[in-house]
Design an enzyme around this catalytic site. Structure first.
Site, PDB file in Angstrom:
ATOM      1  N   ASP A  15       2.111   2.090  -0.329  1.00 33.81           N
ATOM      2  CA  ASP A  15       1.072   1.322   0.343  1.00 33.81           C
ATOM      3  C   ASP A  15       1.538   0.761   1.686  1.00 33.81           C
ATOM      4  OD1 ASP A  15      -0.400   1.711  -2.063  1.00 33.81           O
ATOM      5  OD2 ASP A  15       0.541  -0.069  -2.929  1.00 33.81           O
ATOM      6  N   GLU A 171     -10.342   2.584  -1.793  1.00 33.46           N
ATOM      7  CA  GLU A 171      -9.403   1.466  -1.713  1.00 33.46           C
ATOM      8  C   GLU A 171      -8.566   1.590  -0.449  1.00 33.46           C
ATOM      9  OE1 GLU A 171      -7.094   1.881  -5.276  1.00 33.46           O
ATOM     10  OE2 GLU A 171      -6.269   3.815  -4.680  1.00 33.46           O
TER      11      GLU A 171
END
Length: 512
Positions: A15, A171
């Site tokens: 991420d 997301e």
């Protein structure tokens, strides 16, 4: 042509979020149940990165209870630089929720957290031309709301914006003002093999958003590419005017469905602009480097002799930092661990480790147990998936925890005194070997080879005083991978104590 090797931040660094300050670049990555939380990396050429600290490095910023499940804790961050400060926003799952911290220097100190009252995960920050701050996040799709970043107050109701092409789990949104457009970049399809990145644009931060006609703009799904699970990226304009993206990916190995143990790693890809759209890729393991002055950092030491008053930034613990249990001052030149639980699968287990960054590597630790002590080395994916080699001063044991099963695989008597424990990870001579399968008719049909190999083999044992490696067990690496165990993390290799006190003179994690 100068080339660089991907991943640029190898081993359990998912991420990634990136920002630029002049000619310096900074990346923040997820940390989940490990503390300190949100590692911060610094580069001057987008290729060479060094760990400079963590945004959440004390209990007042992120207090994770001992019962926090693995792969919960601190989720995906966004890192931005605005108005002379670094801003980092993230979600502490099963904890404080969404929090925002700031710093003048990425290496810290970082502020105490400001709560931001939004639901969901993966918050992002962007400022418009009037200086207003927008937060986009994932909750029943992608939503946007204005916030006061100083107080965390919502300045309106969250509104649905654009949630991708219809794939599951939209997301990791990032919102950018570039030229006359607002661009919304997001991931969808899940962070597994179906992971993909899509982009849309609008004249306003709340839409309506026009999707790129050829979304997804980057994905390796349904391909044989050596890098899989590609997604969750963030854009940056380099100081030479070129554009780049950092994103996560995995390097699965072995036979179908292939397995990755190092976790999701940070990769770098070029970005080209066509008809006003940012198009990332291609992503390769070796690619032309950015045309920036190369700036390698000194190599991180493989060995830590524990001579410093504090642990180096590379060391992480489970859920909370406990100076009373992990002591550097008790015995100079040693890390002394005092057990808080009697097994690694118990709440409060004491484990201090480093991320596995190389597919082939060797971990060694000089270990000395106190009266009644038990401890050693572990390769950990989560509570239910780890391999251990430990000692009580008289016996060395190799232990495997695989799902609900915990087994002492082998043990051997040793002389009392300090002992060097060792774990080797190898991607060659992988277990188990090829086996043969009989034809379906069962009557004289030719047999055929059936590949069932995993990504690697782990060898657990100890070293004799002469330096020979006495192997107690060779274990299949598949059981310490996300494809078997689930979750979002990667392997961490380190030291633990499960009874009384255990002293470690040094620890070494070296590429093979």
């Amino acid at each position: 042509m100068v080339l660089f090797d991907n991943p640029v931040i190898p081993g359990f660094s998912p991420d990634p979020s990136i920002c630029r300050v002049g000619e310096d670049y900074y990346v923040a990555t997820s940390s989940f149940e490990y503390v300190p939380g949100v590692p911060l990396w610094h580069s001057r050429d987008l290729v060479h990165w060094r760990l400079v600290g963590h945004a959440l490095d004390r209990p007042s910023q992120a207090d994770l209870p001992d019962g926090t499940p693995s792969s919960c804790g601190v989720y995906a961050p966004t890192l931005r630089y605005h108005d002379g400060r670094f801003w980092m926003i993230t979600t502490v799952v099963a904890g404080a929720g969404t929090v925002l911290v700031t710093a003048e220097d990425a290496a810290g100190p970082w502020s105490d957290p400001v709560p931001v009252g939004i639901p969901g995960i993966d918050p992002d920050l962007a400022w418009d031309e009037e200086g207003r701050c927008w937060c986009v996040f994932s909750h029943d799709g992608i939503r946007a709301v204005r916030i006061d970043p100083e107080t965390g107050e919502l300045l309106g109701e969250p509104v649905a914006v654009w949630s991708g092409t219809g794939l599951q789990y939209p997301e990791g949104p990032h919102l950018y003002r570039i030229g006359d457009w607002w661009y919304l970049l997001l991931s969808e399809g899940g962070t597994e093999r179906g992971h993909a990145m899509s982009v849309a644009r609008s004249r306003t931060p709340t839409g309506p958003f026009e999707p790129h006609p050829d979304n997804p703009v980057l994905t390796h799904r349904s391909t044989g590419h050596p890098v899989q699970n590609t997604g969750h990226g963030d854009l940056v304009e380099a100081h030479d005017g070129t554009w780049w993206m950092v994103l996560l990916g995995t390097r699965p190995r072995g036979d179908t469905p292939k397995f990755h143990g190092l976790g999701r790693e940070t990769f770098l890809v070029p970005v080209r602009w066509e008809d006003g759209w940012p198009l990332p890729g291609p992503l390769e393991l070796r690619s032309p480097a950015p045309a920036l002055t190369p700036h390698p950092w000194p190599d991180e030491p493989h060995r830590d002799d524990f001579d410093s008053p504090e642990l180096a930034p590379c060391w992480v613990s489970l859920r909370r930092l406990d100076p009373s249990a992990a002591r550097l001052a008790e015995r100079p030149g040693h890390l002394v661990l005092h057990a808080r639980a009697d097994a690694l699968d118990r709440p409060g287990a004491l484990f201090v480790g480093r991320r596995q960054r190389d597919p082939d590597c060797s971990a060694r630790a000089r270990t000395e147990v106190g009266e009644g002590g038990i401890g050693g080395l572990a390769v950990r994916l989560d509570e239910a998936h780890h391999y251990q080699v430990d000692t009580d001063g008289r016996t060395v044991r190799a232990v495997a925890r695989i799902g609900p099963l915990r087994q002492t695989v082998a043990e051997r008597q040793v002389d009392s005194g300090p002992l060097t424990l060792r774990v080797d990870v190898t991607t060659t001579h992988v277990l188990p070997p090829t086996v043969t399968a009989r034809g379906e008719d069962g009557e004289g049909a030719a047999t055929q080879g059936l590949r069932v190999g995993g990504p690697d083999t782990l060898r657990l044992g100890y070293e004799t005083e002469g330096g020979d490696f006495e192997i107690l067990a060779e274990l299949d690496g598949r059981y310490l991978t996300t494809e078997v165990a689930g979750g979002f993390t990667g392997r961490v290799i380190g030291m633990y104590a499960t009874r009384n006190a255990v002293a470690f003179d040094w620890f070494e994690l070296r590429p093979a």
